[in-house]
Design a protein around this motif. Structure first.
Motif, PDB file in Angstrom:
ATOM      1  N   THR A  80       0.834  -1.199   0.000  1.00  0.00           N
ATOM      2  CA  THR A  80       0.000   0.000   0.000  1.00  0.00           C
ATOM      3  C   THR A  80       0.872   1.255   0.000  1.00  0.00           C
ATOM      4  OG1 THR A  80      -1.615  -1.212   1.286  1.00  0.00           O
ATOM      5  CG2 THR A  80      -1.852   1.183   1.207  1.00  0.00           C
ATOM      6  N   VAL A  81       0.483   2.212  -0.820  1.00  0.00           N
ATOM      7  CA  VAL A  81       1.210   3.478  -0.854  1.00  0.00           C
ATOM      8  C   VAL A  81       0.517   4.465   0.065  1.00  0.00           C
ATOM      9  CG1 VAL A  81       1.983   5.367  -2.320  1.00  0.00           C
ATOM     10  CG2 VAL A  81       1.827   3.052  -3.253  1.00  0.00           C
ATOM     11  N   PHE A  82       1.248   5.045   0.974  1.00  0.00           N
ATOM     12  CA  PHE A  82       0.688   6.083   1.841  1.00  0.00           C
ATOM     13  C   PHE A  82       1.042   7.444   1.268  1.00  0.00           C
ATOM     14  CE2 PHE A  82      -1.095   4.194   5.725  1.00  0.00           C
ATOM     15  CZ  PHE A  82      -0.901   2.859   5.402  1.00  0.00           C
ATOM     16  N   ILE A  83       0.045   8.318   1.191  1.00  0.00           N
ATOM     17  CA  ILE A  83       0.275   9.647   0.630  1.00  0.00           C
ATOM     18  C   ILE A  83      -0.106  10.715   1.655  1.00  0.00           C
ATOM     19  CG2 ILE A  83      -0.423  11.302  -1.146  1.00  0.00           C
ATOM     20  CD1 ILE A  83      -0.580   9.078  -3.114  1.00  0.00           C
ATOM     21  N   ASP A  84       0.842  11.592   1.910  1.00  0.00           N
ATOM     22  CA  ASP A  84       0.679  12.645   2.907  1.00  0.00           C
ATOM     23  C   ASP A  84       0.124  13.896   2.223  1.00  0.00           C
ATOM     24  OD1 ASP A  84       1.171  14.792   4.744  1.00  0.00           O
ATOM     25  OD2 ASP A  84       2.620  13.507   5.758  1.00  0.00           O
ATOM     26  N   ALA A  85      -1.065  14.341   2.652  1.00  0.00           N
ATOM     27  CA  ALA A  85      -1.736  15.472   1.995  1.00  0.00           C
ATOM     28  C   ALA A  85      -1.430  16.801   2.664  1.00  0.00           C
ATOM     29  CB  ALA A  85      -3.248  15.238   1.988  1.00  0.00           C
ATOM     30  N   ARG A  86      -0.585  16.767   3.691  1.00  0.00           N
ATOM     31  CA  ARG A  86      -0.347  18.011   4.441  1.00  0.00           C
ATOM     32  C   ARG A  86       0.681  18.893   3.734  1.00  0.00           C
ATOM     33  NH1 ARG A  86       1.834  15.777   9.795  1.00  0.00           N
ATOM     34  NH2 ARG A  86       2.966  14.554   8.243  1.00  0.00           N
ATOM     35  N   PHE A  87       0.977  20.009   4.375  1.00  0.00           N
ATOM     36  CA  PHE A  87       1.980  20.909   3.817  1.00  0.00           C
ATOM     37  C   PHE A  87       3.368  20.269   3.894  1.00  0.00           C
ATOM     38  CE2 PHE A  87      -1.365  23.897   4.908  1.00  0.00           C
ATOM     39  CZ  PHE A  87      -1.363  24.724   3.795  1.00  0.00           C
ATOM     40  N   PRO A  88       4.268  20.644   2.962  1.00  0.00           N
ATOM     41  CA  PRO A  88       5.615  20.088   2.992  1.00  0.00           C
ATOM     42  C   PRO A  88       6.312  20.271   4.352  1.00  0.00           C
ATOM     43  CG  PRO A  88       5.292  21.322   0.964  1.00  0.00           C
ATOM     44  CD  PRO A  88       4.048  21.515   1.782  1.00  0.00           C
ATOM     45  N   GLU A  89       6.045  21.401   5.011  1.00  0.00           N
ATOM     46  CA  GLU A  89       6.707  21.634   6.309  1.00  0.00           C
ATOM     47  C   GLU A  89       6.271  20.586   7.327  1.00  0.00           C
ATOM     48  OE1 GLU A  89       4.527  25.086   5.466  1.00  0.00           O
ATOM     49  OE2 GLU A  89       5.606  24.124   3.826  1.00  0.00           O
ATOM     50  N   LYS A  97       6.342   6.525   7.893  1.00  0.00           N
ATOM     51  CA  LYS A  97       7.565   6.065   7.246  1.00  0.00           C
ATOM     52  C   LYS A  97       7.266   5.505   5.853  1.00  0.00           C
ATOM     53  CE  LYS A  97      11.755   3.575   8.103  1.00  0.00           C
ATOM     54  NZ  LYS A  97      12.341   2.325   8.543  1.00  0.00           N
ATOM     55  N   GLY A  98       7.941   6.063   4.870  1.00  0.00           N
ATOM     56  CA  GLY A  98       7.752   5.602   3.497  1.00  0.00           C
ATOM     57  C   GLY A  98       6.657   6.344   2.736  1.00  0.00           C
ATOM     58  N   ALA A  99       5.925   7.214   3.425  1.00  0.00           N
ATOM     59  CA  ALA A  99       4.816   7.912   2.754  1.00  0.00           C
ATOM     60  C   ALA A  99       5.364   8.907   1.731  1.00  0.00           C
ATOM     61  CB  ALA A  99       3.963   8.651   3.777  1.00  0.00           C
ATOM     62  N   LEU A 100       4.624   9.053   0.620  1.00  0.00           N
ATOM     63  CA  LEU A 100       4.992  10.042  -0.385  1.00  0.00           C
ATOM     64  C   LEU A 100       4.298  11.355  -0.047  1.00  0.00           C
ATOM     65  CD1 LEU A 100       4.525   7.845  -3.581  1.00  0.00           C
ATOM     66  CD2 LEU A 100       6.649   8.322  -2.336  1.00  0.00           C
ATOM     67  N   LEU A 101       4.901  12.443  -0.527  1.00  0.00           N
ATOM     68  CA  LEU A 101       4.330  13.759  -0.238  1.00  0.00           C
ATOM     69  C   LEU A 101       3.522  14.246  -1.436  1.00  0.00           C
ATOM     70  CD1 LEU A 101       4.120  16.434   1.369  1.00  0.00           C
ATOM     71  CD2 LEU A 101       6.340  17.071   0.420  1.00  0.00           C
TER      72      LEU A 101
END
Lengths: 176, 152
Positions: A80-89, A97-101
């Motif tokens: 499973t790919v985890f994707i982080d929807a928050r701001f880059p900061e 761990k391993g999540a894409l931005l």
């Protein structure tokens, strides 16, 4: 010539009430005929469903929210790919761990990387900071509707729940 | 001197009006999102949120429009001043609470989090402009000139 300060307050009040009345009448009228109309009285109380999930008020039928245990199971399955929807900061300060931005706010700057790295049939879990943030849900909708990703979930409670569950995190920027 | 003041007041009147017109567009086209933003402020009781989201953007639009063309400009300006005070209080409350929310000022875009302090300061500037108009606008280029008013 007449300055506004020369008006009698009664006069100003009367004019104001007239404008407010027009505003309400137009607003109500538009809400009657508009396809985007909303309920006159909204349901803003939180409602729990059987899994203990509080459906957010921006929840729509096609959204697939998952609880933290499901997310952990998917994480451990490794595909499973985890994707982080928050701001880059926020991402930099700590993420799954391993999540894409893919910040919802800077979507255009990051989507190309996601397109090239994530196959369309990969299971995806989007998340943002906590229960009250909605970026992950909106991001999931875009990925589903515009990018054609087939299997998308959104982690209910977001990164906060991940931290509570003491699951692996990392800091900094692996990408770019 | 007076003449310059009224020229500035006219410029401010138009600028402030346009600001409010512009601010209303995104809210008018996305009422549900705007309601969500009002909800995020956690100030209004739930049953009032939607009716505010329905009416407030139109009141902004009409006030802005009337201010620009100078029709009922006293009322339009009074509403704008009152709204700015309400906005500053609402933002101030959330600054004190330590909540950084998307203000919903010009866009209802989700997660468009703005710095609450800069929003507050911007509102202060708009407020100062409004006061300037209150004192110095001479009804130049205003439809109000053609309206007979009772001088009470």
């Amino acid at each position: 010539m007449r300055r506004i300060r020369d008006y009698h307050p009664k006069h100003l009040l009367r004019q104001s009430l007239a404008i407010i009345a027009i505003g309400i009448v137009v607003g109500v009228f538009v809400n009657l005929i508009s396809p985007k109309s909303i309920a006159w009285v909204g349901v803003w109380k939180v409602a729990y469903d059987s899994t203990g999930m509080v459906k957010p008020d921006y929840f729509e039928e096609q959204d697939t929210l998952i609880m933290i245990d499901e997310a952990i199971a998917m994480y451990q399955s490794n595909n499973t790919v985890f994707i982080d929807a928050r701001f880059p900061e926020d991402y930099e300060m700590g993420h799954i761990k391993g999540a894409l931005l893919l910040p919802f706010e800077e979507y255009d700057d990051y989507i190309d990387e996601i397109r090239s790295e994530v196959p369309k049939d990969a299971p995806i879990v989007t998340y943002c900071s906590e229960e009250d943030c909605d970026a992950s849900l909106y991001l999931a909708r875009i990925l589903r509707e515009d990018e054609g990703y087939k299997e998308i979930y959104t982690l209910y409670g977001g990164y906060e729940k991940w931290l509570e569950a003491q699951m692996p995190i990392e800091k900094g920027y692996p990408q770019r | 001197m007076n003449r310059y003041l009224s020229i500035f007041a006219l410029i401010f009147r138009i600028a402030l009006g346009i600001t409010f017109i512009y601010a209303s567009f995104d809210k008018i086209s996305h009422p549900a999102e705007f309601a969500k933003i009002i909800h995020n402020y956690r100030i209004l009781p739930g049953y009032l949120i939607n009716i505010f989201a329905i009416a407030l953007p139109w009141i902004e639009l009409i006030s802005g429009l009337f201010l620009v063309v100078g029709f009922l400009r006293g009322g339009a300006l009074s509403i704008i001043i009152s709204l700015l005070i309400v906005f500053m209080i609402a933002i101030g409350i959330n600054i004190i609470r330590g909540v950084n929310l998307s203000c919903g000022c010009f866009t209802v875009s989700e997660m468009a989090k703005s710095n609450s302090w800069s929003t507050f300061i911007r509102d202060t500037w708009l407020f100062a402009m409004a006061l300037f108009i209150y004192f110095f606008d001479s009804s130049a280029l205003a439809l109000d000139r053609f309206i007979k008013e009772k001088t009470d």
